[in-house]
Write an enzyme that holds these catalytic residues in place. Sequence first.
Site, PDB file in Angstrom:
ATOM      1  N   HIS A  30      18.642  -0.207   0.738  1.00  0.00           N
ATOM      2  CA  HIS A  30      18.975   0.446  -1.148  1.00  0.00           C
ATOM      3  C   HIS A  30      20.070  -0.159  -1.553  1.00  0.00           C
ATOM      4  CE1 HIS A  30      14.547   1.890  -0.914  1.00  0.00           C
ATOM      5  NE2 HIS A  30      15.830   2.225   0.875  1.00  0.00           N
ATOM      6  N   SER A  84      11.227   4.563  -0.695  1.00  0.00           N
ATOM      7  CA  SER A  84      11.599   3.490  -0.057  1.00  0.00           C
ATOM      8  C   SER A  84      10.099   2.382   0.335  1.00  0.00           C
ATOM      9  CB  SER A  84      12.023   3.092   1.169  1.00  0.00           C
ATOM     10  OG  SER A  84      12.466   1.841   1.495  1.00  0.00           O
TER      11      SER A  84
END
Length: 311
Positions: A195, A86
């Site tokens: 996400h 991430s």
Amino acid sequence: MSFLFMFPGQGSQRAGMLHALPDDPAVAQTLTEAGDVLGVDPLTLDTAEALRSTVAVQLCLLIAGVAVARTLTRQDAGPDMVAGLSIGAWPAAVVAGVLEFSDALRLVRLRAQLMEDAYPSGYGMVAIIGLAEPEVSGIVAQVSTTATPAYVANVNAERQIVVAGNDAALARVAERALSHGASKATRLCMAVPSHCPLLDAQAAELAAAAAKATAHAPQVTYVSSSRARALFRANLIVEDLAWNMARPVLWHDTLRHALERGANMAVEVPGGGALARLAQGVFAAEAVLDAGAGLDAVRVRIRRWGRGDGR
């Protein structure tokens, strides 16, 4: 011998994390650069109060990752390969030489602000332990609706799957996962549904801003955790960085790809242990290190194992 640096994502932050950085010239330089670009003292960003903000969290993770990696590199213990989960992909890109630190700071601040503004409350992420991805996907499909969306967001390990979405949907996913045999369903310290397509619009805005930054071909191998493969073209890496907030994280496959590309040791930077524990499911236990446990141990181990490229 090839060394992979792994940079953690949101949830690994802790109060005082910048104050706890090593006393090293590379750290001092990194903090000074960050202050000049951001216009604030970065050491004000890591208080418990400040870390309630997604902006402060993501900036702290970027600064800490770059500072520790620079320290190890200065001590001849730098990486041959990088990957980040991430937000961790951003310090990975800086350390790989793809982005200037100053550009990464500006873009990460924008990234975090876009995410925070889009979902100030009511959304988040939950980690399901003990079920495989197909099982979790089936539960998500049963629960998700237009009013209460949920998506599989991270495949961190074969039986550690993270789901993003609306609070009500996440509660139902957790309840059903436990009833289907999950050993644990833990709400993560995340205020946004990362996400997944809920952040498509924000990713597109960030991509437009990132496209204006000067990017360079990576000086060490950059492995994308959204694609679970190495990327070598600067523009593709920048696009990958911008869009990773809206794409699932394939962390387990990313580690396997790094191993298959020749990584022999995996080091979590700046440390904390979460990624080190996940890496032990792919690498031999003795080949996984947590920089948070002490940089001297990392430096000694890297020097002892040696390097296949002669460095």
